[in-house]
Design a protein around this motif. Structure first.
Motif, PDB file in Angstrom:
ATOM      1  N   LEU A  20      42.488  28.481 -19.443  1.00 21.18           N
ATOM      2  CA  LEU A  20      43.021  28.842 -18.132  1.00 21.18           C
ATOM      3  C   LEU A  20      44.116  27.883 -17.685  1.00 21.18           C
ATOM      4  O   LEU A  20      45.126  28.298 -17.092  1.00 21.18           O
ATOM      5  N   GLU A  21      43.942  26.581 -17.968  1.00 19.50           N
ATOM      6  CA  GLU A  21      44.956  25.612 -17.576  1.00 19.50           C
ATOM      7  C   GLU A  21      46.235  25.785 -18.377  1.00 19.50           C
ATOM      8  O   GLU A  21      47.326  25.479 -17.883  1.00 19.50           O
ATOM      9  N   GLU A  22      46.134  26.272 -19.612  1.00 19.11           N
ATOM     10  CA  GLU A  22      47.329  26.538 -20.399  1.00 19.11           C
ATOM     11  C   GLU A  22      48.189  27.642 -19.771  1.00 19.11           C
ATOM     12  O   GLU A  22      49.406  27.694 -19.984  1.00 19.11           O
ATOM     13  N   ARG A  23      47.591  28.522 -18.993  1.00 20.02           N
ATOM     14  CA  ARG A  23      48.337  29.582 -18.290  1.00 20.02           C
ATOM     15  C   ARG A  23      48.983  29.087 -16.994  1.00 20.02           C
ATOM     16  O   ARG A  23      49.630  29.857 -16.286  1.00 20.02           O
ATOM     17  N   GLY A  24      48.812  27.824 -16.690  1.00 22.65           N
ATOM     18  CA  GLY A  24      49.373  27.271 -15.463  1.00 22.65           C
ATOM     19  C   GLY A  24      48.498  27.467 -14.252  1.00 22.65           C
ATOM     20  O   GLY A  24      48.977  27.292 -13.117  1.00 22.65           O
ATOM     21  N   LEU A  25      47.238  27.798 -14.436  1.00 19.39           N
ATOM     22  CA  LEU A  25      46.316  28.019 -13.327  1.00 19.39           C
ATOM     23  C   LEU A  25      45.553  26.744 -13.002  1.00 19.39           C
ATOM     24  O   LEU A  25      45.114  26.023 -13.913  1.00 19.39           O
ATOM     25  N   ARG A  26      45.388  26.476 -11.711  1.00 20.78           N
ATOM     26  CA  ARG A  26      44.549  25.350 -11.292  1.00 20.78           C
ATOM     27  C   ARG A  26      43.097  25.814 -11.274  1.00 20.78           C
ATOM     28  O   ARG A  26      42.766  26.851 -10.695  1.00 20.78           O
ATOM     29  N   VAL A  27      42.236  25.046 -11.933  1.00 16.08           N
ATOM     30  CA  VAL A  27      40.844  25.450 -12.121  1.00 16.08           C
ATOM     31  C   VAL A  27      39.947  24.461 -11.382  1.00 16.08           C
ATOM     32  O   VAL A  27      40.123  23.240 -11.478  1.00 16.08           O
ATOM     33  N   PHE A  28      38.947  25.006 -10.670  1.00 15.55           N
ATOM     34  CA  PHE A  28      37.974  24.196  -9.959  1.00 15.55           C
ATOM     35  C   PHE A  28      36.583  24.700 -10.316  1.00 15.55           C
ATOM     36  O   PHE A  28      36.324  25.905 -10.293  1.00 15.55           O
ATOM     37  N   GLU A  29      35.716  23.744 -10.655  1.00 18.12           N
ATOM     38  CA  GLU A  29      34.320  24.076 -10.948  1.00 18.12           C
ATOM     39  C   GLU A  29      33.491  23.745  -9.714  1.00 18.12           C
ATOM     40  O   GLU A  29      33.461  22.600  -9.263  1.00 18.12           O
ATOM     41  N   VAL A  30      32.834  24.783  -9.148  1.00 22.84           N
ATOM     42  CA  VAL A  30      32.124  24.595  -7.890  1.00 22.84           C
ATOM     43  C   VAL A  30      30.735  25.194  -7.990  1.00 22.84           C
ATOM     44  O   VAL A  30      30.436  26.002  -8.883  1.00 22.84           O
ATOM     45  N   PRO A  82      50.858  31.942  -5.486  1.00 21.08           N
ATOM     46  CA  PRO A  82      50.070  30.977  -6.266  1.00 21.08           C
ATOM     47  C   PRO A  82      48.635  31.445  -6.471  1.00 21.08           C
ATOM     48  O   PRO A  82      48.052  32.112  -5.614  1.00 21.08           O
ATOM     49  N   ARG A  83      48.095  31.086  -7.626  1.00 21.90           N
ATOM     50  CA  ARG A  83      46.724  31.458  -7.999  1.00 21.90           C
ATOM     51  C   ARG A  83      45.882  30.190  -8.175  1.00 21.90           C
ATOM     52  O   ARG A  83      46.355  29.146  -8.615  1.00 21.90           O
ATOM     53  N   VAL A  84      44.619  30.341  -7.849  1.00 22.64           N
ATOM     54  CA  VAL A  84      43.618  29.304  -8.096  1.00 22.64           C
ATOM     55  C   VAL A  84      42.399  29.983  -8.683  1.00 22.64           C
ATOM     56  O   VAL A  84      41.985  31.051  -8.202  1.00 22.64           O
ATOM     57  N   VAL A  85      41.816  29.391  -9.747  1.00 24.25           N
ATOM     58  CA  VAL A  85      40.619  29.938 -10.378  1.00 24.25           C
ATOM     59  C   VAL A  85      39.431  29.057 -10.012  1.00 24.25           C
ATOM     60  O   VAL A  85      39.467  27.839 -10.214  1.00 24.25           O
ATOM     61  N   VAL A  86      38.402  29.694  -9.462  1.00 26.01           N
ATOM     62  CA  VAL A  86      37.175  28.985  -9.103  1.00 26.01           C
ATOM     63  C   VAL A  86      36.079  29.454 -10.047  1.00 26.01           C
ATOM     64  O   VAL A  86      35.697  30.626 -10.035  1.00 26.01           O
ATOM     65  N   LEU A  87      35.592  28.542 -10.874  1.00 27.34           N
ATOM     66  CA  LEU A  87      34.457  28.819 -11.766  1.00 27.34           C
ATOM     67  C   LEU A  87      33.196  28.501 -10.993  1.00 27.34           C
ATOM     68  O   LEU A  87      32.887  27.328 -10.745  1.00 27.34           O
ATOM     69  N   ASN A  88      32.474  29.550 -10.609  1.00 24.00           N
ATOM     70  CA  ASN A  88      31.364  29.402  -9.677  1.00 24.00           C
ATOM     71  C   ASN A  88      30.027  29.289 -10.412  1.00 24.00           C
ATOM     72  O   ASN A  88      29.911  29.601 -11.599  1.00 24.00           O
ATOM     73  N   LYS A  89      29.015  28.824  -9.661  1.00 25.93           N
ATOM     74  CA  LYS A  89      27.615  28.714 -10.088  1.00 25.93           C
ATOM     75  C   LYS A  89      27.438  27.640 -11.165  1.00 25.93           C
ATOM     76  O   LYS A  89      26.766  27.840 -12.184  1.00 25.93           O
ATOM     77  N   MET A  90      28.052  26.472 -10.908  1.00 24.29           N
ATOM     78  CA  MET A  90      27.940  25.352 -11.838  1.00 24.29           C
ATOM     79  C   MET A  90      26.559  24.701 -11.799  1.00 24.29           C
ATOM     80  O   MET A  90      26.254  23.815 -12.624  1.00 24.29           O
ATOM     81  N   ASP A  91      25.705  25.119 -10.882  1.00 24.85           N
ATOM     82  CA  ASP A  91      24.347  24.584 -10.847  1.00 24.85           C
ATOM     83  C   ASP A  91      23.484  25.169 -11.951  1.00 24.85           C
ATOM     84  O   ASP A  91      22.380  24.675 -12.227  1.00 24.85           O
ATOM     85  N   VAL A  92      23.970  26.220 -12.614  1.00 26.22           N
ATOM     86  CA  VAL A  92      23.275  26.809 -13.748  1.00 26.22           C
ATOM     87  C   VAL A  92      23.775  26.120 -15.027  1.00 26.22           C
ATOM     88  O   VAL A  92      24.996  26.078 -15.271  1.00 26.22           O
ATOM     89  N   PRO A  93      22.916  25.557 -15.877  1.00 25.31           N
ATOM     90  CA  PRO A  93      23.371  24.801 -17.074  1.00 25.31           C
ATOM     91  C   PRO A  93      24.263  25.630 -17.991  1.00 25.31           C
ATOM     92  O   PRO A  93      25.279  25.139 -18.486  1.00 25.31           O
ATOM     93  N   GLU A  94      23.906  26.895 -18.253  1.00 28.11           N
ATOM     94  CA  GLU A  94      24.725  27.718 -19.141  1.00 28.11           C
ATOM     95  C   GLU A  94      26.118  27.949 -18.563  1.00 28.11           C
ATOM     96  O   GLU A  94      27.116  28.020 -19.304  1.00 28.11           O
ATOM     97  N   ALA A  95      26.206  28.051 -17.228  1.00 31.35           N
ATOM     98  CA  ALA A  95      27.508  28.244 -16.600  1.00 31.35           C
ATOM     99  C   ALA A  95      28.390  27.020 -16.750  1.00 31.35           C
ATOM    100  O   ALA A  95      29.598  27.121 -17.006  1.00 31.35           O
ATOM    101  N   ALA A  96      27.816  25.822 -16.651  1.00 34.18           N
ATOM    102  CA  ALA A  96      28.598  24.594 -16.821  1.00 34.18           C
ATOM    103  C   ALA A  96      29.122  24.478 -18.244  1.00 34.18           C
ATOM    104  O   ALA A  96      30.264  24.054 -18.474  1.00 34.18           O
ATOM    105  N   GLU A  97      28.310  24.872 -19.231  1.00 33.93           N
ATOM    106  CA  GLU A  97      28.761  24.813 -20.616  1.00 33.93           C
ATOM    107  C   GLU A  97      29.892  25.804 -20.876  1.00 33.93           C
ATOM    108  O   GLU A  97      30.874  25.503 -21.564  1.00 33.93           O
TER     109      GLU A  97
END
Length: 495
Positions: free
Chosen positions: A305-315, A281-296
């Motif tokens: 990413l979710e269309e590929r069946g991956l669980r995505v977490f923004e942290v 199993p794979r999990v994708v972590v989108l890191n550095k959400m404290d940066v505004p450009e990263a959140a966008e």
């Protein structure tokens, strides 16, 4: 500061077995009280033992040679030689033992797991153990066997439930530092992490280990960057977490391309693990959400990413955003993996008896000489190593053992003729089929065999006669001539 070493080449040698003793019991009024030579002691083994307090192969990097102690020789009065002490080498959990050719010999997982890296040689039997009805007072003993010696490769593969993978400076070290008590080095330059870091994470009632391994770059499966030094540490991970830097300013980098590059390297990592890694199993972590450009950017790439069946977490490791949800999701995946594993069965002793038609040896034609033969087999080769060829009686005993095993009969069927060269364990004989099994032996003096009277070796009596002549001041050449003339006179007298 200690160094982390996850690969080492070691040279192990087990102890040699001690020689048996050829002795005759002597006391007042009993000049020949029977054989009482003791057996030699076995050589010590070299063992690899998993120790939970060892975390690196550093000791083997600086001390690659290891040798166990030898067994002691047997002595008279039926005193056996001391057994050599085994040598235990402590290795970290998750160590894989390979031969120099790359063959996996053992996978050491779990505290206390033991692997015999080199087997000690067996001690030789003394003449007391060799006594029989036909040979009541053997004048010889068996030699001890040499211990095994091997060149081995040790590779440490981290034992972790969750593996963090990602490009350098993606935030893996920061993530493990906030999820566990691990304190890895954190800096804002690539390849800050040069060694794996392990941390224990608790999610409710589930605890699991997480590994932060060095950064991955394109071509790592071919050895670029830290290459295979990184990839071997994800072999045992049940869950892989892609940590993606959404605030990178490097041109040509975006979360989708980073995930694709990581998956490509994982797929190319050794054919034997490619399919297994793809199923984990794979999990994708989108890191550095404290940066505004990263959140966008995360909002744009998350649907793909979710269309590929991956669980995505923004942290965000700085603000701890999304870390609780990520922790419990990983704990759930680890619990599912553990539940899917078959229950551990206790180790069973497996007995594999030899086949009925297995003679234990083979007879082959010598490729360098069509009229010569080579005998291969564990027992014949071991018997050769145990034989003292300076003792005629020991050589005759070897011939009897080979005949009982069926070697002479097999040589005859293979086309051997009297005088054919026969090689066993590097020792070449001129085959003379004169010692078939079951024929009554004609015993001579201790250390002699009447079947070897035509031997070119100098007998003990001849050596004693030559020493006496030298003590009397007779030159060496004249002593040899006198010895030969005495032999000739004795032959004429007997005729």
């Amino acid at each position: 500061m200690s160094r982390f070493v996850d690969r080492a080449v070691i040279h192990v040698a087990a102890g040699n077995g001690g020689n048996g003793c050829a002795s005759v019991h002597r006391e007042k009024f009993k000049p020949l009280g029977g054989p009482d030579g003791g057996n030699g002691g076995n050589g010590g083994d070299v063992l690899l033992v998993v120790d939970p307090n060892v975390h690196t192969l550093l000791d083997f990097h600086f001390r690659p040679h290891a040798r166990a102690s030898n067994g002691k020789h047997g002595q008279g009065s039926n005193r056996a030689g001391a057994v050599g002490e085994p040598l235990e080498l402590k290795v970290p959990d998750g160590t894989v033992v390979l031969s120099k050719d790359g063959e996996v010999l053992a996978d050491l997982v779990g505290p206390g797991t033991t692997f015999v890296a080199a087997k000690g040689g067996r001690g030789g039997l003394g003449n007391a153990a060799l006594a029989s009805k036909a040979r009541k007072a053997p004048g010889f003993a068996l030699l001890g066997e040499e211990g095994e010696a091997h060149d081995l490769v040790l590779e440490l593969r981290s034992v972790a439930d969750v593996g963090l993978v990602g490009f350098p400076s993606a935030g893996k070290s920061s993530l493990i530092s906030v999820l566990s008590a691990a304190k890895p080095k954190i800096a804002d330059y690539p390849f800050t992490t040069l060694v794996p870091n392990l941390g224990v994470v608790t999610a409710g009632e589930t605890s699991f280990t997480m590994a932060d391994v060095p950064g991955l770059i394109p071509g790592a499966s071919e050895g670029k960057g830290l290459g295979l030094d990184f990839l071997r540490h994800i072999d045992r991970c049940a869950v892989l977490v892609h940590v993606v830097d959404c605030a990178t300013y490097e041109p040509g980098r975006d979360p989708i391309s980073d995930v694709d590059a990581l998956e490509d390297e994982l797929a190319n990592y050794t054919p034997s693990l490619g399919d297994e890694l793809a199923k984990r199993p794979r999990v994708v972590v989108l890191n550095k959400m404290d940066v505004p450009e990263a959140a966008e950017l995360a909002e744009l790439v998350r649907p793909d990413l979710e269309e590929r069946g991956l669980r995505v977490f923004e942290v965000s490791t700085a603000t701890h955003q999304g870390l609780r949800e990520l922790t419990f999701a990983l704990g759930e995946l680890v619990a599912e993996h553990r539940a899917s594993q078959p229950p551990q069965q206790p180790k069973r002793i497996v007995l594999r008896p030899a086949a009925v038609n297995d003679t234990g040896f083979t007879v082959e034609t010598d490729p360098e000489d069509p009229d010569a033969f080579i005998v291969r087999g564990e027992r014949p080769e071991r018997w050769i190593a145990q034989t003292n060829f300076d003792n005629d009686e020991a050589v005759g005993y070897l011939a009897d053992r080979l005949a009982r095993l069926g070697v002479e009969e097999a040589l005859a069927k293979a086309g051997a003729k009297p005088g054919s060269a026969v090689t066993i364990a590097g020792v070449t004989f001129d085959w003379e089929p004169s010692t078939p099994a079951g024929v009554a032996m004609q015993l001579g003096g201790r250390g002699t065999d009447v079947r070897l009277d035509q031997s070119a070796r100098v007998s003990a009596a001849e050596r004693k006669r030559a020493r006496q002549l030298r003590r009397d001041g007779v030159p060496e050449d004249d002593a040899d001539d006198l010895t030969d003339s005495d032999d000739l006179a004795s032959d004429e007298g007997s005729s």
